[in-house]
Write a protein that holds these residues in place. Structure first.
Motif, PDB file in Angstrom:
ATOM      1  N   ARG A  41      20.242  26.774  44.768  1.00 29.78           N
ATOM      2  CA  ARG A  41      19.569  26.074  45.858  1.00 29.78           C
ATOM      3  C   ARG A  41      18.217  26.705  46.149  1.00 29.78           C
ATOM      4  O   ARG A  41      17.960  27.856  45.798  1.00 29.78           O
ATOM      5  CB  ARG A  41      20.440  26.085  47.117  1.00 29.78           C
ATOM      6  CG  ARG A  41      20.670  27.470  47.730  1.00 29.78           C
ATOM      7  CD  ARG A  41      21.695  27.382  48.862  1.00 29.78           C
ATOM      8  NE  ARG A  41      21.933  28.693  49.466  1.00 29.78           N
ATOM      9  CZ  ARG A  41      22.870  28.927  50.378  1.00 29.78           C
ATOM     10  NH1 ARG A  41      23.665  27.940  50.803  1.00 29.78           N
ATOM     11  NH2 ARG A  41      23.011  30.152  50.874  1.00 29.78           N
ATOM     12  N   GLN A  42      17.391  25.918  46.792  1.00 22.01           N
ATOM     13  CA  GLN A  42      16.073  26.414  47.206  1.00 22.01           C
ATOM     14  C   GLN A  42      15.726  25.845  48.560  1.00 22.01           C
ATOM     15  O   GLN A  42      15.650  24.624  48.732  1.00 22.01           O
ATOM     16  CB  GLN A  42      14.994  26.061  46.182  1.00 22.01           C
ATOM     17  CG  GLN A  42      13.663  26.718  46.484  1.00 22.01           C
ATOM     18  CD  GLN A  42      12.709  26.627  45.313  1.00 22.01           C
ATOM     19  OE1 GLN A  42      12.789  25.748  44.467  1.00 22.01           O
ATOM     20  NE2 GLN A  42      11.773  27.586  45.263  1.00 22.01           N
ATOM     21  N   ALA A  43      15.507  26.724  49.505  1.00 27.63           N
ATOM     22  CA  ALA A  43      15.067  26.336  50.840  1.00 27.63           C
ATOM     23  C   ALA A  43      13.551  26.436  50.905  1.00 27.63           C
ATOM     24  O   ALA A  43      12.943  27.189  50.133  1.00 27.63           O
ATOM     25  CB  ALA A  43      15.710  27.244  51.879  1.00 27.63           C
ATOM     26  N   PRO A  44      12.924  25.695  51.801  1.00 29.28           N
ATOM     27  CA  PRO A  44      11.468  25.739  51.914  1.00 29.28           C
ATOM     28  C   PRO A  44      10.944  27.152  52.118  1.00 29.28           C
ATOM     29  O   PRO A  44      11.455  27.885  52.978  1.00 29.28           O
ATOM     30  CB  PRO A  44      11.183  24.860  53.137  1.00 29.28           C
ATOM     31  CG  PRO A  44      12.332  23.932  53.201  1.00 29.28           C
ATOM     32  CD  PRO A  44      13.512  24.731  52.724  1.00 29.28           C
ATOM     33  N   GLY A  45       9.990  27.545  51.307  1.00 33.70           N
ATOM     34  CA  GLY A  45       9.391  28.861  51.432  1.00 33.70           C
ATOM     35  C   GLY A  45      10.211  30.002  50.889  1.00 33.70           C
ATOM     36  O   GLY A  45       9.839  31.169  51.034  1.00 33.70           O
ATOM     37  N   LYS A  46      11.335  29.684  50.257  1.00 33.71           N
ATOM     38  CA  LYS A  46      12.204  30.734  49.725  1.00 33.71           C
ATOM     39  C   LYS A  46      12.383  30.572  48.221  1.00 33.71           C
ATOM     40  O   LYS A  46      12.140  29.505  47.664  1.00 33.71           O
ATOM     41  CB  LYS A  46      13.560  30.700  50.424  1.00 33.71           C
ATOM     42  CG  LYS A  46      13.498  31.042  51.900  1.00 33.71           C
ATOM     43  CD  LYS A  46      14.889  31.181  52.492  1.00 33.71           C
ATOM     44  CE  LYS A  46      14.831  31.605  53.942  1.00 33.71           C
ATOM     45  NZ  LYS A  46      16.194  31.775  54.526  1.00 33.71           N
ATOM     46  N   GLU A  47      12.819  31.645  47.573  1.00 34.68           N
ATOM     47  CA  GLU A  47      13.075  31.595  46.146  1.00 34.68           C
ATOM     48  C   GLU A  47      14.406  30.887  45.857  1.00 34.68           C
ATOM     49  O   GLU A  47      15.264  30.767  46.725  1.00 34.68           O
ATOM     50  CB  GLU A  47      13.108  33.013  45.574  1.00 34.68           C
ATOM     51  CG  GLU A  47      11.778  33.729  45.642  1.00 34.68           C
ATOM     52  CD  GLU A  47      11.819  35.067  44.940  1.00 34.68           C
ATOM     53  OE1 GLU A  47      10.743  35.697  44.831  1.00 34.68           O
ATOM     54  OE2 GLU A  47      12.903  35.487  44.514  1.00 34.68           O
ATOM     55  N   ARG A  48      14.542  30.452  44.632  1.00 33.90           N
ATOM     56  CA  ARG A  48      15.802  29.855  44.210  1.00 33.90           C
ATOM     57  C   ARG A  48      16.920  30.888  44.262  1.00 33.90           C
ATOM     58  O   ARG A  48      16.708  32.052  43.913  1.00 33.90           O
ATOM     59  CB  ARG A  48      15.674  29.275  42.800  1.00 33.90           C
ATOM     60  CG  ARG A  48      14.773  28.062  42.754  1.00 33.90           C
ATOM     61  CD  ARG A  48      14.542  27.576  41.345  1.00 33.90           C
ATOM     62  NE  ARG A  48      13.779  26.332  41.343  1.00 33.90           N
ATOM     63  CZ  ARG A  48      13.352  25.718  40.251  1.00 33.90           C
ATOM     64  NH1 ARG A  48      13.625  26.235  39.067  1.00 33.90           N
ATOM     65  NH2 ARG A  48      12.681  24.587  40.353  1.00 33.90           N
ATOM     66  N   GLU A  49      18.093  30.434  44.678  1.00 34.90           N
ATOM     67  CA  GLU A  49      19.229  31.326  44.874  1.00 34.90           C
ATOM     68  C   GLU A  49      20.461  30.728  44.208  1.00 34.90           C
ATOM     69  O   GLU A  49      20.804  29.569  44.479  1.00 34.90           O
ATOM     70  CB  GLU A  49      19.479  31.492  46.380  1.00 34.90           C
ATOM     71  CG  GLU A  49      20.729  32.251  46.733  1.00 34.90           C
ATOM     72  CD  GLU A  49      21.102  32.133  48.201  1.00 34.90           C
ATOM     73  OE1 GLU A  49      21.813  33.018  48.692  1.00 34.90           O
ATOM     74  OE2 GLU A  49      20.710  31.141  48.842  1.00 34.90           O
ATOM     75  N   GLY A  50      21.119  31.503  43.366  1.00 34.54           N
ATOM     76  CA  GLY A  50      22.368  31.038  42.796  1.00 34.54           C
ATOM     77  C   GLY A  50      23.418  30.905  43.866  1.00 34.54           C
ATOM     78  O   GLY A  50      23.541  31.777  44.728  1.00 34.54           O
ATOM     79  N   VAL A  51      24.189  29.827  43.813  1.00 37.68           N
ATOM     80  CA  VAL A  51      25.210  29.565  44.817  1.00 37.68           C
ATOM     81  C   VAL A  51      26.605  29.777  44.256  1.00 37.68           C
ATOM     82  O   VAL A  51      27.405  30.535  44.801  1.00 37.68           O
ATOM     83  CB  VAL A  51      25.075  28.125  45.357  1.00 37.68           C
ATOM     84  CG1 VAL A  51      26.208  27.805  46.329  1.00 37.68           C
ATOM     85  CG2 VAL A  51      23.728  27.910  46.026  1.00 37.68           C
ATOM     86  N   ALA A  52      26.904  29.080  43.176  1.00 38.13           N
ATOM     87  CA  ALA A  52      28.239  29.167  42.576  1.00 38.13           C
ATOM     88  C   ALA A  52      28.145  28.719  41.134  1.00 38.13           C
ATOM     89  O   ALA A  52      27.308  27.879  40.795  1.00 38.13           O
ATOM     90  CB  ALA A  52      29.227  28.289  43.335  1.00 38.13           C
ATOM     91  N   ALA A  53      29.019  29.267  40.305  1.00 41.90           N
ATOM     92  CA  ALA A  53      29.038  28.891  38.901  1.00 41.90           C
ATOM     93  C   ALA A  53      30.463  28.954  38.378  1.00 41.90           C
ATOM     94  O   ALA A  53      31.303  29.689  38.911  1.00 41.90           O
ATOM     95  CB  ALA A  53      28.125  29.812  38.090  1.00 41.90           C
ATOM     96  N   ILE A  54      30.699  28.178  37.317  1.00 40.12           N
ATOM     97  CA  ILE A  54      32.024  28.157  36.699  1.00 40.12           C
ATOM     98  C   ILE A  54      31.849  28.156  35.187  1.00 40.12           C
ATOM     99  O   ILE A  54      31.088  27.362  34.636  1.00 40.12           O
ATOM    100  CB  ILE A  54      32.836  26.940  37.186  1.00 40.12           C
ATOM    101  CG1 ILE A  54      34.235  26.938  36.578  1.00 40.12           C
ATOM    102  CG2 ILE A  54      32.111  25.628  36.948  1.00 40.12           C
ATOM    103  CD1 ILE A  54      35.190  25.953  37.255  1.00 40.12           C
ATOM    104  N   ASP A  55      32.544  29.051  34.547  1.00 40.25           N
ATOM    105  CA  ASP A  55      32.390  29.211  33.108  1.00 40.25           C
ATOM    106  C   ASP A  55      33.331  28.256  32.372  1.00 40.25           C
ATOM    107  O   ASP A  55      34.155  27.560  32.989  1.00 40.25           O
ATOM    108  CB  ASP A  55      32.686  30.664  32.719  1.00 40.25           C
ATOM    109  CG  ASP A  55      31.855  31.124  31.547  1.00 40.25           C
ATOM    110  OD1 ASP A  55      31.700  32.337  31.369  1.00 40.25           O
ATOM    111  OD2 ASP A  55      31.371  30.262  30.788  1.00 40.25           O
TER     112      ASP A  55
END
Length: 130
Positions: A41-55
């Motif tokens: 996800r990416q919020a305004p003015g912020k860097e992209r952030e991993g939220v969740a992943a599934i292998d």
């Protein structure tokens, strides 16, 4: 190539829930069930952030900020990825992107795992009011 299309975003009050979906399709040579998939996800003015992943083996990985509240899952028969988001908070407000890594070389969910050999969609907006 891989094409991803997110849906399910919207506006909710704090404490509410949303379920995001991501429909994936690929040209020949790509077997989506073999790859790490997830959300950032990416919020305004912020860097992209991993939220969740599934292998590919079902192992999941979550950002500390969403652990317990969010659940990532995949249905390989439908080439679809999901993110169930409960107990939403205003700080969860962001554009949410579905992504897949096709290299098979990343630690699924670690760092910016999607960035080097990944595909992602156009995103779906999630807005949480207080």
């Amino acid at each position: 190539a891989v094409h991803l299309a997110e849906s399910g975003g919207g506006s909710v009050e704090g404490g509410g829930s949303l379920r995001l979906s991501c429909a994936a399709s690929a040209t020949s040579g790509y077997t989506l069930s073999n790859y790490c998939m997830g959300w950032f996800r990416q919020a305004p003015g912020k860097e992209r952030e991993g939220v969740a992943a599934i292998d590919s083996d079902g192992t999941t990985n979550y950002a500390h900020s969403v652990r317990v509240r969010f659940t990532v899952s995949r249905d390989n028969s439908k080439n679809t990825l999901y993110l169930q988001m409960n107990s939403l908070k205003p700080e969860d407000t962001a554009m949410y992107y579905c992504a897949v890594d096709v290299s098979g070389l990343v630690y699924c969910g670690g760092g910016t795992w999607w960035a080097r050999n990944g595909y992602w969609g156009q995103g779906t907006q999630v807005t949480v009011s207080s």
